[in-house]
Scaffold this active site. Structure first.
Site, short mmCIF file in Angstrom:
data_model
loop_
_atom_site.label_atom_id
_atom_site.label_comp_id
_atom_site.label_asym_id
_atom_site.label_seq_id
_atom_site.Cartn_x
_atom_site.Cartn_y
_atom_site.Cartn_z
N GLU A 192 -2.70 -3.24 -3.73
CA GLU A 192 -1.69 -3.47 -4.27
C GLU A 192 -1.86 -4.28 -5.88
OE1 GLU A 192 -0.01 -4.85 -0.31
OE2 GLU A 192 1.94 -4.73 -1.49
N LYS A 213 0.92 -5.84 11.71
CA LYS A 213 0.67 -5.33 10.30
C LYS A 213 -0.76 -5.60 9.74
CE LYS A 213 3.75 -4.99 7.23
NZ LYS A 213 4.56 -5.18 5.96
N SER A 268 0.17 -10.08 8.50
CA SER A 268 1.29 -10.82 8.28
C SER A 268 1.47 -12.09 8.89
CB SER A 268 2.62 -9.78 8.55
OG SER A 268 3.68 -10.51 8.50
N HIS A 311 3.91 16.44 -7.28
CA HIS A 311 5.14 16.04 -7.22
C HIS A 311 5.22 15.18 -5.86
CE1 HIS A 311 6.92 18.88 -10.08
NE2 HIS A 311 5.92 19.86 -9.58
#
Ligand code: ARG
Length: 458
Positions: free
Chosen positions: A287, A280, A274, A153
């Site tokens: 992704e 970043k 970024s 979970h």
């Protein structure tokens, strides 16, 4: 090509909806190989002369060079790759070209071309999967003792090792590999000679073309042969399952590489910055691997839907098979290669994993198991005792092993000093020696199993 029956050409819109050359030109190599095998067989069986065969084979080899060097002019008016090549052959060698299509139809021709293409793609997929598995095995070997939290979970469950976690993916990609093997096995039959759907009256030798094209044997039913696209569906379903696995791993990499988790640091080569936030480092590759499954699943559903309810044998609907497979193949290749790159390159932050492994009361089960073993308590009672200990530790904001013996005995007086011998992440992991468990000895055993299995394939 069918001028005898037709007085006028197709409407512009007919040509547009009908043409497949825009995408099936990808099959040129397979189409030429199929035609050469067919021409050789026709000559061996005295259906065409040796002289015509030589002209045809020479012409086809010339066309191959033309296409490979970018000199070939594809024409939409000629509909598809089969007719583009045949028309060029006629321009090159004259009338002998017209004999190539004896005892053949575009229906068995496209089936053989596409099978050969999917077969090569499955072989490519297998080798990409092997590379990914190897990268995971390398990581697992180095980290068979690196503790991390195991999750259910997505809540901290029990400590495991990073090596064990990597090996979970090895099992998944290993199953994908065996699905590829199975698909290759079933695909390995030669459609050539089924002709339009009923076979042919010419004395052809289908075993000869099977051998020439690397198929195990000819297909056994000519009607099924020209209407079957199971091999494409199997490629797509195998690709879908594999992409699903990739997306799960990609998701974990996205989570692990957040500063909040900090389990891994992606290499510069597999992340982006970024344009506005200088701090970043974004896991774009992960992704995109996570997202590729959408296209691949879409392709599977699209082709299943094309095939659903089609009457036997060939229908033009089936021309829609190729773009789905080509797109899925490209996506899967990219996703597999990007994942292999990320796995090989990323830094594993052992300290962050170790710290997280000890938090969230991950060793609570070890306390319960100790009560069962040392105090002969039924597991349900031990679960209750441990729950109380966790609640107390949580209230005091400390870890389980920091509770004193007195505090534990206040919960159950039978508890002894010996309990502390199991209350550590490392001991917890080392104790799980059941077959397939997380103990480093077990993980190493499974690593050896997969190393041997891969070596056998090589
Ligand atoms: N371009 C067609 C396809 O991809 C080739 C087979 C055409 N056969 C036919 N009978 N029209 O399916």
């Amino acid at each position: 090509m069918w001028g005898g029956r037709f007085a006028s050409g197709p409407a512009a819109i007919m040509e547009e909806i009908n043409a497949s050359i825009g995408f099936d030109k990808k099959l040129y190599e397979q189409d030429i190989a199929g035609s050469i095998a067919h021409a050789n067989m026709l000559a061996e069986c005295d259906i065409i002369t040796g002289e015509d065969r030589d002209k045809i084979v020479h012409g086809l080899n010339t066309i191959l060079l033309e296409i490979e060097s970018g000199r070939f002019e594809f024409s939409r008016a000629l509909e598809d790759i089969h007719m583009n090549i045949e028309a060029r052959l006629r321009a090159l060698i004259g009338d002998a070209a017209g004999r190539l299509h004896t005892a053949r139809s575009r229906n068995d021709q496209v089936a053989v071309d596409f099978r050969l293409w999917v077969k090569a793609e499955l072989q490519k997929t297998a080798s990409l999967l092997e590379k990914l598995i190897e990268a995971l095995l390398t990581r697992a070997t180095a980290h068979s003792g690196t503790v991390m939290p195991g999750f259910t979970h997505l809540q901290t469950a029990q400590p495991v090792t990073f090596g064990h976690h990597c090996m979970a993916y090895v099992e998944m990609f290993g199953r994908d590999l065996s699905r590829v093997d199975d698909a290759l096995e079933r695909l390995n039959e030669n459609p050539l000679g089924a002709a339009a759907l009923a076979g042919t009256g010419f004395p052809i030798d289908r075993s000869m073309t099977s051998e020439a094209l690397g198929f195990r044997e000819p297909t056994r039913n000519s009607i099924d042969t020209v209407s079957d696209r199971d091999f494409a569906l199997e490629f797509l379903s195998t690709a879908s399952i594999c992409a699903t696995h990739l997306s799960r791993m990609a998701e974990e990499i996205v989570i692990w590489s957040t500063p909040q988790f900090g389990f891994v640091t992606l290499s510069d080569s597999f992340s982006t910055g970024s344009s506005i936030m200088p701090q970043k480092k974004n896991p774009d590759a992960a992704e995109l691997v996570r997202a590729k499954v959408a296209r691949i699943n879409g392709s599977l559903i699209a082709l299943l839907t094309v095939m659903k309810g089609l009457p036997l044998a060939y229908s033009k609907d089936m021309q829609e098979d190729k773009e789905q497979v080509f797109d899925a193949a490209e996506s899967l290749e990219l996703a597999l290669a990007a994942m292999t790159g990320m796995v090989a390159d990323m830094d594993i932050n052992e300290a962050a994993m170790r710290k997280a492994a000890g938090s969230g009361y991950s060793i609570a089960t070890d306390l319960a198991d100790w009560c069962v073993r040392a105090l002969n308590m039924p597991f349900r009672d031990a679960h209750h005792v441990t729950g109380k200990a966790v609640a107390l530790a949580a209230e005091k904001k400390i870890t389980l092993e920091k509770l004193s013996l007195e505090e534990l005995q206040a919960i159950n007086p039978a508890i002894t000093d010996d309990v502390f011998s199991v209350l550590s992440v490392k001991k917890s992991v080392a104790s799980r020696t059941s077959f397939g468990g997380t103990a480093p000895v077990q993980v190493k055993k499974q690593i050896r199993f997969w190393q041997k299995r891969l070596a056998k394939r090589a």
